[in-house]
Design an enzyme around this catalytic site. Sequence first.
Site, PDB file in Angstrom:
ATOM      1  N   ASP A 157       0.999  -1.766  -0.213  1.00  0.00           N
ATOM      2  CA  ASP A 157      -0.167  -0.013  -0.129  1.00  0.00           C
ATOM      3  C   ASP A 157       0.408   0.969   0.088  1.00  0.00           C
ATOM      4  O   ASP A 157       0.304   2.301  -0.526  1.00  0.00           O
ATOM      5  CB  ASP A 157      -0.951   0.252   0.869  1.00  0.00           C
ATOM      6  CG  ASP A 157      -2.134  -1.073   1.032  1.00  0.00           C
ATOM      7  OD1 ASP A 157      -2.286  -1.692  -0.003  1.00  0.00           O
ATOM      8  OD2 ASP A 157      -3.091  -0.422   1.485  1.00  0.00           O
ATOM      9  N   GLU A 178     -11.504  -4.958   1.873  1.00  0.00           N
ATOM     10  CA  GLU A 178     -10.580  -5.423   0.468  1.00  0.00           C
ATOM     11  C   GLU A 178     -11.692  -6.515  -0.335  1.00  0.00           C
ATOM     12  O   GLU A 178     -11.297  -7.448  -1.300  1.00  0.00           O
ATOM     13  CB  GLU A 178      -9.036  -6.066   1.055  1.00  0.00           C
ATOM     14  CG  GLU A 178      -8.217  -4.967   1.710  1.00  0.00           C
ATOM     15  CD  GLU A 178      -8.582  -3.746   2.582  1.00  0.00           C
ATOM     16  OE1 GLU A 178      -7.664  -3.589   3.410  1.00  0.00           O
ATOM     17  OE2 GLU A 178      -9.772  -3.739   3.103  1.00  0.00           O
ATOM     18  N   LYS A 204       0.545  -6.647   2.148  1.00  0.00           N
ATOM     19  CA  LYS A 204      -0.285  -5.164   1.392  1.00  0.00           C
ATOM     20  C   LYS A 204      -0.057  -4.634   2.865  1.00  0.00           C
ATOM     21  O   LYS A 204       0.265  -2.955   2.474  1.00  0.00           O
ATOM     22  CB  LYS A 204      -1.985  -5.501   1.484  1.00  0.00           C
ATOM     23  CG  LYS A 204      -2.693  -4.555   1.751  1.00  0.00           C
ATOM     24  CD  LYS A 204      -4.152  -4.799   1.537  1.00  0.00           C
ATOM     25  CE  LYS A 204      -5.369  -3.609   1.744  1.00  0.00           C
ATOM     26  NZ  LYS A 204      -4.414  -2.290   0.916  1.00  0.00           N
TER      27      LYS A 204
END
Length: 443
Positions: free
Chosen positions: A51, A346, A421
């Site tokens: 991210d 998500e 992530k």
Amino acid sequence: MTADYTDLPVSSRVEGTVRLPGSKSISNRTLLLAFLAEGTTDIQDLLASDDTEVMLQALQQLGVAWQWQSATRSCAVHGTGGALPVRQADLFMGNAGTAIRPLTAALAVLGGDFTLHGIPRMHERPIGDLVSALNAAGAHITYTGEEGYPPLRIQTGRIRTPVLQVKGNVSSQFLTALLMAAPLMAREQDIRIEVVGELISRPYIDLTLNLMRRFGVTVEERTGPVFLIGRGQSYKSPGRIHVEGDASSASYFLAAGAIAGGIVRVEGVGQSSIQGDVQFAQALEQMGAHVRYGDNWIAVTGGRTLNAISAEFGHIPDAAMTVAILALYAKGTSTLRGIGSWRVKETDRIAAMATELRKLGAQVEEGADWISVLPPEVMQSAEIDTYGDHRMAMCFSLASLDGVNRKGVPLRLRSPGVVAKTFPEYFQAFARITGRAAADSII
């Protein structure tokens, strides 16, 4: 072709200290503020993950200079003072809501010609309330796919109204995006942002306001809630800023300590944290765990019976996922309410959590914004799907632990690499406190 899974054997005891990676929420907010500020910002302990990588890549494409030091996990970002070196770019945002939403607002105000897109799941995550608020104020944003969702095209508009309205019941990131972009609109006029309806995930707004203050911008809040940004304010670098450890990630290790006994201590967050997810520790206490706090650490001592919990969790939706797993080890039925935002994360986390908990033998009921979990007498070994969701993988690793009232089970987690992530080293850290082999078990 090798399979993409990791097998987790049962562990009967956990113990140790975990140094947390930097907070995703703080990292991406700080990167954006550093880009908009005057001067260079030295960001210490910046999270290195998927991210933050997409945010850094986007800033680079926009002409923002930065230097990353991997040895110290620090990043020097050379601010632009709210100017854009590059005014045309095609930006890939992965599945990072903390990147695409604030960038959408900033670029809509600064002007240019930009496209923002991501992985398929990103194109299923709503952004319509933010786009509507910006367009109503004079921005020029269009959808290049389904209305209300990315991909987006942002062209130069003209913010002409001093009042913006945004709904607060889908994602607090929409309000965060407007707040962070507001000083760019307030160069010649005061800006008023009004929240329409319920505001969920309030601690994330407090986090945003805290970071804005560190960069020299103050926001007045009035009943409504209404947020006022006085004219003439601009972001100025604080010089050096430290990113706290990720409080959401802390929840997995604190929960492990509560389930399996021993003392587990996380470092990087504590009682002085600016993150709302440290309130997860209060939920642990309500369930019967013994928790201690320092300024920069939290420790849990296990070995106690855990009790079911019935509570609102809209203020800590990410950490609440860990509570749903703790329910497997509690006495009685646990009910988590106010978690409607799980539906647009998500993955649809309510549906995914219910499906995977049932594989373990739990009785699960779900609604639009709630889930209840009655644990099985004996858990069943299962192959757990992770749905491309980092938190599903980290949460369900806990079901391999033996608790006071209920034994854990061997698990196979599909696609464990999704933890990249926000926490690429998660399984190594989990292995250290469980005393078992680590990442080489991932095939």
